[in-house]
Scaffold this motif. Structure first.
Motif, PDB file in Angstrom:
ATOM      1  N   LEU A 121      29.734 -57.128 -12.004  1.00 38.21           N
ATOM      2  CA  LEU A 121      28.545 -57.573 -11.185  1.00 38.21           C
ATOM      3  C   LEU A 121      27.463 -56.451 -11.268  1.00 38.21           C
ATOM      4  N   VAL A 122      26.372 -57.164 -11.378  1.00 38.57           N
ATOM      5  CA  VAL A 122      24.962 -56.315 -11.362  1.00 38.57           C
ATOM      6  C   VAL A 122      24.205 -56.716 -10.295  1.00 38.57           C
ATOM      7  N   LEU A 123      23.788 -55.611  -9.352  1.00 41.15           N
ATOM      8  CA  LEU A 123      22.788 -56.247  -8.306  1.00 41.15           C
ATOM      9  C   LEU A 123      21.531 -55.571  -8.717  1.00 41.15           C
ATOM     10  N   GLU A 124      20.651 -56.488  -8.718  1.00 39.21           N
ATOM     11  CA  GLU A 124      19.141 -56.286  -9.379  1.00 39.21           C
ATOM     12  C   GLU A 124      18.104 -56.660  -8.242  1.00 39.21           C
ATOM     13  N   TRP A 125      16.946 -56.069  -8.350  1.00 37.16           N
ATOM     14  CA  TRP A 125      15.761 -56.687  -7.648  1.00 37.16           C
ATOM     15  C   TRP A 125      14.354 -56.838  -8.010  1.00 37.16           C
ATOM     16  N   ALA A 126      14.132 -56.232  -9.239  1.00 32.73           N
ATOM     17  CA  ALA A 126      13.085 -56.078 -10.044  1.00 32.73           C
ATOM     18  C   ALA A 126      13.149 -56.534 -11.513  1.00 32.73           C
ATOM     19  N   MET A 127      14.416 -56.646 -11.784  1.00 29.76           N
ATOM     20  CA  MET A 127      14.656 -56.710 -13.383  1.00 29.76           C
ATOM     21  C   MET A 127      13.798 -57.826 -13.989  1.00 29.76           C
ATOM     22  N   LYS A 128      13.390 -57.600 -15.043  1.00 38.80           N
ATOM     23  CA  LYS A 128      12.556 -58.705 -15.911  1.00 38.80           C
ATOM     24  C   LYS A 128      13.614 -59.717 -16.244  1.00 38.80           C
TER      25      LYS A 128
END
Length: 362
Positions: A121-128
């Motif tokens: 799992l990857v948690l992102e918030w501003a990833m393109k």
């Protein structure tokens, strides 16, 4: 028994030799659940998407500091195998972030590095979007968790509690945050329009960058009994001109300073003595801006600075109390933000309150 041991030994050998091939297969066997993720458009509209994630994830990569803080509060930090550069450099108070690899920036992290860490799992918030697509094509679930937007932060925390199978801990954490938000908003709800204080909020992203509908800062202003001067622009993160702000004549100016300036810093908890001098200097620079000199805020010296560590994210539960006291001191004489902050840090993070988080103190 001997045959069983031989079979298990061969299975382990295959796993070690073909780790990269076995990893996706093992990940695919995990239980998955469908949860909601939130997305804020440039126009400040909040959208909901659904995403399938493992439950619970075994290996997690996070690309945001507030995500790292939330997982620490939920007791799930041992599952984190990668963090982004800023978190590693400026959130050392969390402890565990210094011991795991960095995966680069939040917007354009190193995809190969992430894949090599074998996260489920990857948690992102501003990833393109294109980076997220690459990871998803590699079989890695990705979920957006801002971790700082008050409009849905409590929902994100409870969702993470569901995903990581610690719902009671998540509920206690979210409840604490919401209790303070509710206390403030209930006291300011009945204010008449002419009693609301006009606020210019300047983001830590740069001079004349502000906050608008859909953003956490805008919500904080409204809950605290303020009137956000940039609200009519209908942009989540508007860039304004000095002349425009001067024409609005704000009664209070709040500068959101980055965590580098204080709060929970890489050198410990709280502002260092030198940081106080820097903040005093920064405040004087803001008050000396030609566009702000004639505003009511500067004339009455109602210019404040608040660390991004408590202006956004879970600790905004405390930041809101400071801001409310700045805007309406008569309504919040009995509220002690420092005591609330001390309670939160001890209860959920196991650390003591130190240093300064706002400036000036009075």
């Amino acid at each position: 028994m001997r045959r069983y041991c031989i079979i298990m030994g061969l299975a382990l050998l295959v796993t070690l030799l073909l780790g990269d091939a076995v990893w996706p297969a093992l990940a695919a066997q995990q239980k998955r659940i469908t949860v909601t993720e939130y997305f804020v458009t440039p126009q400040g509209k909040i959208e909901k998407h659904t995403v399938r994630v493992p439950c619970p994830p075994r290996r997690v990569v996070i690309t945001g500091s507030y995500q790292a803080e939330i997982l620490k509060a939920l007791g799930q930090e041992k599952r984190v195998v990668g963090v982004y550069d800023y978190t590693k450099k400026n959130q050392a108070w969390l402890g565990y972030v210094t011991r795991v690899p960095s995966i680069g920036s939040a917007a354009t992290p190193d995809v190969e590095k992430i894949i090599s860490l074998k996260p489920d799992l990857v948690l992102e918030w501003a990833m393109k979007p294109e980076i997220r697509s690459q990871l998803e094509r590699a079989g890695i679930p990705v979920m957006k968790v801002y971790g700082y937007n008050q409009n849905f932060l409590a929902n994100e925390i409870r969702t993470l509690g569901l995903i990581f199978q610690c719902p009671e801990r998540a509920k206690a954490y979210a409840d604490f945050i919401e209790k303070n938000w509710r206390m403030v908003s209930e006291r300011t709800r009945k204010l008449r329009p002419n009693q609301r204080v006009k606020v210019y909020w300047e983001s830590s992203m740069g001079d004349w960058m502000s906050t608008g509908p859909g953003s956490g800062g805008h919500t904080m202003i409204e809950w605290a009994g303020g009137k956000n001067i940039t609200a009519p622009l209908c942009l989540a993160n508007p860039k304004v001109t000095p002349e425009w702000v001067a024409a609005q004549n704000p009664e209070v100016v709040i500068k959101n300073v980055s965590a580098d300036f204080g709060g929970l810093t890489k050198n410990g908890i709280g502002f260092e003595a030198t940081r106080v001098t820097e903040l005093a200097s920064l405040r004087q620079q803001i008050m000396a801006r030609s566009a702000l000199k004639t505003t009511a805020a500067v004339k009455r010296k109602r210019v404040y600075m608040v660390s991004a560590s408590i202006a956004n994210g879970p600790q905004s539960s405390v930041g809101l109390c400071y801001i409310a006291k700045w805007l309406h001191p008569e309504l919040f004489r009995d509220v002690n933000p420092e005591a609330l902050h001390r309670e939160m840090l001890k209860k959920f993070y196991g650390v003591e309150l130190k240093g300064l988080w706002v400036y000036p103190l009075k």
